[in-house]
Design an enzyme around this catalytic site. Structure first.
Site, short mmCIF file in Angstrom:
data_model
loop_
_atom_site.label_atom_id
_atom_site.label_comp_id
_atom_site.label_asym_id
_atom_site.label_seq_id
_atom_site.Cartn_x
_atom_site.Cartn_y
_atom_site.Cartn_z
N ASP A 193 3.29 -4.52 7.97
CA ASP A 193 2.05 -3.77 7.79
C ASP A 193 0.90 -4.76 8.01
O ASP A 193 0.62 -5.60 7.14
CB ASP A 193 2.02 -3.17 6.38
N LYS A 213 -10.44 -0.63 10.41
CA LYS A 213 -10.60 -1.83 9.56
C LYS A 213 -10.97 -3.05 10.40
O LYS A 213 -11.13 -4.14 9.86
CB LYS A 213 -9.31 -2.09 8.78
N GLN A 268 -4.29 -5.23 6.95
CA GLN A 268 -5.29 -6.19 6.43
C GLN A 268 -5.26 -7.52 7.15
O GLN A 268 -6.18 -8.33 6.99
CB GLN A 268 -5.07 -6.41 4.92
N CYS A 294 -4.89 2.71 -3.47
CA CYS A 294 -3.63 3.20 -2.87
C CYS A 294 -2.51 2.19 -3.07
O CYS A 294 -1.67 2.00 -2.16
CB CYS A 294 -3.80 3.51 -1.38
N HIS A 296 0.87 -1.18 0.00
CA HIS A 296 0.00 0.00 0.00
C HIS A 296 0.91 1.24 0.00
O HIS A 296 2.04 1.17 0.50
CB HIS A 296 -0.83 -0.05 1.29
N1 PLP Z 1 -1.71 -0.91 4.51
C1 PLP Z 1 -2.63 -1.65 3.91
C2 PLP Z 1 -2.28 -3.03 3.43
C3 PLP Z 1 -3.91 -1.14 3.72
O1 PLP Z 1 -4.84 -1.87 3.10
C4 PLP Z 1 -4.20 0.17 4.18
C5 PLP Z 1 -5.53 0.76 3.95
O2 PLP Z 1 -6.28 0.35 3.09
C6 PLP Z 1 -3.20 0.89 4.81
C7 PLP Z 1 -1.96 0.32 4.97
C8 PLP Z 1 -3.43 2.27 5.32
O3 PLP Z 1 -4.37 2.27 6.33
P1 PLP Z 1 -4.87 3.65 6.96
O4 PLP Z 1 -5.48 4.42 5.81
O5 PLP Z 1 -5.87 3.25 7.97
O6 PLP Z 1 -3.68 4.33 7.50
#
Ligand code: PLP
Length: 419
Positions: free
Chosen positions: A211, A237, A214, A376, A134
């Site tokens: 990260d 999430k 998910q 993203c 992401h």
């Molecule tokens: N990392 C992953 C794999 C994601 O799917 C997302 C959001 O969709 C993020 C990071 C970023 O999350 P946030 O927007 O809550 O900071």
């Protein structure tokens, strides 16, 4: 209460009727159709238990934390720190000192990149990330590499949408100082073998940043078993409110890091000549925190724990597998990423040459909420030479009936755009 009828031993498709009762937002119509919410990968819905916990806090307990001598402030501090304890237990962190409240995954990853990166990266060093990240696990590393002169490298993916382990073996070397990767791709659904990747990073002396945006909402997470140096995730999430996220870190690494943001609460002492920092986790929590949101996250963690993460991941796997099989039957539809056995509860796809925004608009007219765009994650879309996909994602409140509605609506999109 969460359903007493839920069958924790998943022998057949369990009923989610009682779970649905906990989510008032899902009982509405959109464009004359019952809402089918298939966008939990972007943000999940919130059960009444979370809404009530936050409402109760604001109605009875709100005051600033860590500051007041008065009763309300002490009660607010207790509730806030209790939420931290719940989160620590949820991911099996050895101590609450290692659970830092941030705004979201993005801020957690920026905290690591800026605070750890500025102190530890120099020209000649390498930062390794993957092609399936992401943007929030790409851009902070790009920025910190620019600042420090370190080099950013990417692990490519295979045509099946998995990490290329041969390439990884070559890219991880003694120059690698940090390996940052997603536990589950938000586009491909690929579930990465976190513990193995962490071990590989450690074998070359690099730290491992995971990260978990998910994975944590959907898969049981034990940071000690994974041996991750850092784990980042977002409350919104995982049935919790927006505005709060978590950074878990190993204590000795966190202790050695300089603060990220400066201000109230993160200091032990401030003189005009300089300042000294507070203990963990407060060193990384500058200013008034998101108190009600932390309490909401604590309630979300309780809800997920009551259902059981094993049940949740098994249930989602059944829905996703059913959806995968049904979508495969639609001529002209191509799903990105690995087969059901290697992925979490989401499916990104293209439908002929219909633009994903048009697909999503047709689905919306049928009451079905999906996400369309690059999610993203532009590099992974570049890899497949496409600019966007449509993504359907599943959580505890979705059903196979909703998958059937999705299939009908996709066939409708096909007929509207006549191919
Ligand atoms: N990392 C992953 C794999 C994601 O799917 C997302 C959001 O969709 C993020 C990071 C970023 O999350 P946030 O927007 O809550 O900071």
């Amino acid at each position: 209460m969460i359903s007493a009828t839920l069958n924790r031993k998943v022998t057949s498709m369990p009923t989610v009727t009682n779970i649905l009762d906990d989510f008032p937002i899902l009982h509405q119509e959109v464009h004359g159709h019952p809402l089918v919410y298939l966008d939990s990968t972007a943000s999940s819905q919130k059960p009444v238990q979370v809404l009530e916990a936050m409402d109760h806090y604001y109605r009875t307990t709100h005051a600033n934390v860590h500051r007041g001598i008065h009763t309300l402030s002490e009660a607010a501090t207790t509730a806030y720190e209790d939420a931290r304890r719940r989160v620590a237990r949820f991911i099996n962190a050895p101590s609450t000192k290692q659970v830092i409240f941030t705004r979201n995954t993005t801020e957690s990853l920026n905290l690591v990149a800026y605070s750890w990166g500025r102190a530890n990266l120099a020209p000649g060093d390498e930062v390794l990330i993957t092609e399936m990240e992401h943007h929030s696990n790409i851009v902070p590393w790009q920025l910190i590499c620019e600042i420090t002169g370190a080099t950013l490298r990417y692990v490519p993916i295979t045509p099946q949408g998995e990490l290329d382990y041969d390439a990884l073996g070559q890219l991880l070397n003694e120059r690698t100082k940090v390996f940052a990767f997603t536990a589950m791709s938000n586009v491909l659904g690929t579930i990465n073998p976190v513990a193995e990747l962490v071990a590989q990073a450690h074998a070359v002396g690099a730290i491992a940043v995971v990260d978990g945006a998910q994975s944590v909402p959907h898969l049981s997470t034990d940071v000690q078993a994974l041996d991750a140096d850092f784990l980042a995730f977002s409350s919104h999430k995982m049935l919790g409110p927006t505005g709060i996220g978590v950074l878990y870190g190993k204590k000795e690494i966190l202790q050695a890091m300089p603060p990220f943001l400066g201000g109230g609460d993160m200091i032990r002492e401030v003189k005009m000549s300089g300042s000294r920092w507070n203990d963990l986790p407060y060193k990384f929590e500058a200013g008034t925190p998101a108190i009600a949101d932390a309490i909401g996250l604590g309630a979300a963690v309780d809800y997920l724990t009551q259902l059981g993460l094993d049940w949740i991941s098994e249930y989602e796997h059944q829905i996703m597998t059913y959806a995968w099989e049904q979508l495969q039957q639609i001529e002209g539809l191509r799903i990105l990423g690995p087969g059901p056995e290697r992925r979490g509860g989401l499916l990104s796809f293209v439908l002929g040459d219909i633009h994903p925004h048009d697909v999503a608009a047709v689905l919306d007219m049928q009451g079905i909420a999906v996400r369309a765009g690059h999610h993203c994650a532009q590099p992974i879309h570049d890899h497949y030479h496409i600019s966007a996909t449509t993504r359907a994602s599943f959580y505890i409140y979705n059903t196979t009936d909703e998958v059937d509605l999705l299939v009908t609506a996709l066939n409708k999109a096909k007929s509207i755009f006549s191919f």
